[in-house]
Scaffold this motif. Structure first.
Motif, PDB file in Angstrom:
ATOM      1  N   ARG A  53      -2.435  -6.013  -6.030  1.00  0.00           N
ATOM      2  CA  ARG A  53      -2.931  -6.620  -4.788  1.00  0.00           C
ATOM      3  C   ARG A  53      -3.981  -7.683  -5.092  1.00  0.00           C
ATOM      4  O   ARG A  53      -4.013  -8.738  -4.467  1.00  0.00           O
ATOM      5  CB  ARG A  53      -3.494  -5.547  -3.852  1.00  0.00           C
ATOM      6  CG  ARG A  53      -2.421  -4.697  -3.188  1.00  0.00           C
ATOM      7  CD  ARG A  53      -2.979  -3.832  -2.079  1.00  0.00           C
ATOM      8  NE  ARG A  53      -3.968  -2.872  -2.527  1.00  0.00           N
ATOM      9  CZ  ARG A  53      -3.707  -1.629  -2.890  1.00  0.00           C
ATOM     10  NH1 ARG A  53      -2.469  -1.162  -2.860  1.00  0.00           N
ATOM     11  NH2 ARG A  53      -4.679  -0.818  -3.266  1.00  0.00           N
TER      12      ARG A  53
ATOM     13  N   GLN B  91      -3.542  -1.436  -7.041  1.00  0.00           N
ATOM     14  CA  GLN B  91      -4.810  -2.121  -6.768  1.00  0.00           C
ATOM     15  C   GLN B  91      -4.864  -3.451  -7.516  1.00  0.00           C
ATOM     16  O   GLN B  91      -5.211  -4.490  -6.935  1.00  0.00           O
ATOM     17  CB  GLN B  91      -6.000  -1.258  -7.210  1.00  0.00           C
ATOM     18  CG  GLN B  91      -6.283  -0.090  -6.301  1.00  0.00           C
ATOM     19  CD  GLN B  91      -7.396   0.801  -6.853  1.00  0.00           C
ATOM     20  OE1 GLN B  91      -7.623   0.848  -8.060  1.00  0.00           O
ATOM     21  NE2 GLN B  91      -8.063   1.514  -5.973  1.00  0.00           N
TER      22      GLN B  91
ATOM     23  N   TYR C 214       0.850  -1.192   0.000  1.00  0.00           N
ATOM     24  CA  TYR C 214       0.000   0.000   0.000  1.00  0.00           C
ATOM     25  C   TYR C 214       0.880   1.235   0.000  1.00  0.00           C
ATOM     26  O   TYR C 214       1.772   1.366   0.831  1.00  0.00           O
ATOM     27  CB  TYR C 214      -0.925   0.016   1.223  1.00  0.00           C
ATOM     28  CG  TYR C 214      -1.993  -1.051   1.173  1.00  0.00           C
ATOM     29  CD1 TYR C 214      -3.255  -0.777   0.656  1.00  0.00           C
ATOM     30  CD2 TYR C 214      -1.728  -2.349   1.619  1.00  0.00           C
ATOM     31  CE1 TYR C 214      -4.235  -1.764   0.592  1.00  0.00           C
ATOM     32  CE2 TYR C 214      -2.699  -3.338   1.553  1.00  0.00           C
ATOM     33  CZ  TYR C 214      -3.944  -3.038   1.047  1.00  0.00           C
ATOM     34  OH  TYR C 214      -4.905  -4.014   0.978  1.00  0.00           O
TER      35      TYR C 214
END
Length: 87
Positions: A80, A77, A52
């Motif tokens: 992940r 994003q 992050y």
């Protein structure tokens, strides 16, 4: 084998998203970003350090890689989600 120059980032004039008035383009629909091998390597190594990114780190990476903050955010994003699928 890739053609010469295939690993270069796209020139500055390449549009990042299709505008609402573009023929055939849905409003606000972004085009797929083709990241260079160097950009992917930088993104992957950043991801290995931390999954992050804070706003400051995202800004720093975007400036260094000549990408938009939205492109960086979206890549993280998606990365992940890829990790989640693999686990």
């Amino acid at each position: 084998s890739l053609p010469a120059g295939a690993e270069q980032p796209p020139p500055e004039g390449v549009p990042e998203c299709a505008g609402p008035e573009e023929p055939g383009g849905r409003a606000g629909r972004r085009l797929r970003t083709a990241f260079s091998a160097e950009q992917l390597s930088t993104l992957e190594s950043s991801f290995q350090r931390q999954q992050y990114l804070g706003a400051a780190e995202r800004r720093r990476l975007a400036g260094r890689m000549r990408l938009s903050e939205v492109q960086i955010k979206t890549w993280f994003q998606n990365r992940r989600m890829k990790l989640k699928r693999q686990l």
